[in-house]
Design a protein around this motif. Structure first.
Motif, mmCIF file in Angstrom:
data_model
loop_
_atom_site.group_PDB
_atom_site.id
_atom_site.type_symbol
_atom_site.label_atom_id
_atom_site.label_comp_id
_atom_site.label_asym_id
_atom_site.label_seq_id
_atom_site.Cartn_x
_atom_site.Cartn_y
_atom_site.Cartn_z
ATOM 1 N N ARG A 183 -7.073 0.892 4.241
ATOM 2 C CA ARG A 183 -7.005 2.198 3.555
ATOM 3 C C ARG A 183 -6.262 3.221 4.403
ATOM 4 O O ARG A 183 -5.566 4.087 3.889
ATOM 5 C CB ARG A 183 -8.420 2.691 3.249
ATOM 6 N N ALA A 240 -4.749 -1.170 -2.926
ATOM 7 C CA ALA A 240 -5.705 -0.876 -1.860
ATOM 8 C C ALA A 240 -6.779 -1.952 -1.855
ATOM 9 O O ALA A 240 -7.166 -2.457 -2.905
ATOM 10 C CB ALA A 240 -6.338 0.502 -2.066
ATOM 11 N N ALA A 269 -3.135 -4.891 -6.985
ATOM 12 C CA ALA A 269 -3.833 -3.689 -6.504
ATOM 13 C C ALA A 269 -3.065 -3.137 -5.314
ATOM 14 O O ALA A 269 -2.328 -3.857 -4.646
ATOM 15 C CB ALA A 269 -5.270 -4.023 -6.104
ATOM 16 N N GLU A 287 -10.391 -3.154 -1.774
ATOM 17 C CA GLU A 287 -11.701 -2.624 -2.121
ATOM 18 C C GLU A 287 -12.823 -3.572 -1.686
ATOM 19 O O GLU A 287 -13.673 -3.224 -0.900
ATOM 20 C CB GLU A 287 -11.778 -2.369 -3.639
ATOM 21 N N ASP A 288 -12.801 -4.781 -2.213
ATOM 22 C CA ASP A 288 -13.852 -5.750 -1.912
ATOM 23 C C ASP A 288 -13.208 -7.134 -1.874
ATOM 24 O O ASP A 288 -12.930 -7.714 -2.918
ATOM 25 C CB ASP A 288 -14.944 -5.702 -2.990
ATOM 26 N N GLU A 290 0.810 -1.221 0.000
ATOM 27 C CA GLU A 290 0.000 0.000 0.000
ATOM 28 C C GLU A 290 0.845 1.273 0.000
ATOM 29 O O GLU A 290 0.383 2.325 -0.439
ATOM 30 C CB GLU A 290 -0.962 -0.038 1.187
ATOM 31 N N VAL A 327 -11.196 -3.377 5.880
ATOM 32 C CA VAL A 327 -10.923 -2.592 4.672
ATOM 33 C C VAL A 327 -10.502 -1.170 5.042
ATOM 34 O O VAL A 327 -9.550 -0.618 4.485
ATOM 35 C CB VAL A 327 -12.152 -2.563 3.754
#
Length: 225
Positions: free
Chosen positions: A214, A67, A65, A69-70, A13, A210
């Protein structure tokens, strides 16, 4: 495992590993982080569940990715899985309260007692999915059981994810106890409320994980809240 996961997730991240980059080999990560291969593999599986990486056979683990997200559990995204569970498991609990047999209640009570004594995460997760299958069986409609069977693998993956990262086991046991008590009382209303509350807590824990992810990507302002 949580410490290893936090380290690797933070590195991704923060951009230390960019999208498309390959993570170091398992052997190298084990040496660098001073952990066993089983612990590392658990953390790598969690990264995949979060949607941050993908494992390619014979090639390694790659960042896809930066971050969360789902999260994905098996073939299903967490949001899709939760939507279906609300539309199926909540009314199923109500039907189960009205239709359950003494045998159904004995089976659920036995499962719950075992879950409350279990300390091994893998064994507990297996019983967690059996618990939800048993509630579906108590509704006396084979279609409900078939639906839960279809998502059983995803339920197990979600359960393991929430237990390892969200500390859900004891809380989930209490929520399961409330569901069983409603079924014993034959209260459709209480069963529906108990299952709804259970799924609300699942969603809250997922959201917290989540958000935590973030938060690690937010710019450092040099101050603390």
């Amino acid at each position: 495992m949580e410490a290893v996961l936090t380290h690797l997730r933070g590195a991704i991240e923060r951009g230390e590993y960019a999208v498309g980059d390959k993570l170091p080999s398992e052997a190298e990560l084990c040496r660098t982080l001073e952990v066993s291969r089983p612990v590392l593999r658990e953390a790598l599986r969690a990264l995949q569940t979060m949607g941050l990486t993908v494992s390619r056979t014979g090639k390694g683990t790659f960042v896809v990715a930066q971050a969360v997200e789902d999260p994905t559990f098996g073939d299903y995204a967490a949001s899709d899985l939760l939507e279906v569970r609300r539309h199926v498991e909540v009314p199923v609990a109500g039907y189960a309260a009205l239709r359950r047999t003494p045998e159904n209640l004995d089976h659920l009570a036995h499962l719950l007692d075992r879950m409350e004594r279990e300390t091994d995460t893998t064994a507990w997760v297996a019983m967690d999915t059996l618990f939800h299958l048993a509630v579906a069986e108590a509704a006396q409609n084979p279609v409900f059981r078939r639906v839960i069977e279809e998502i059983r693998d995803a339920l197990a993956r979600q359960s393991a994810f929430l237990t390892e990262l969200g500390g859900r086991r004891e809380q989930s046991n209490r929520e399961h106890r409330a569901i069983v008590e409603a079924l014993v009382d034959g209260s459709e209303h209480d069963a529906v409320q108990a299952m709804s509350h259970h799924l609300d807590r699942v969603e809250t824990t997922l959201t917290d994980i989540v958000r935590s992810s973030r938060a690690t990507t937010a710019p450092d302002a040099g101050t603390t809240a």
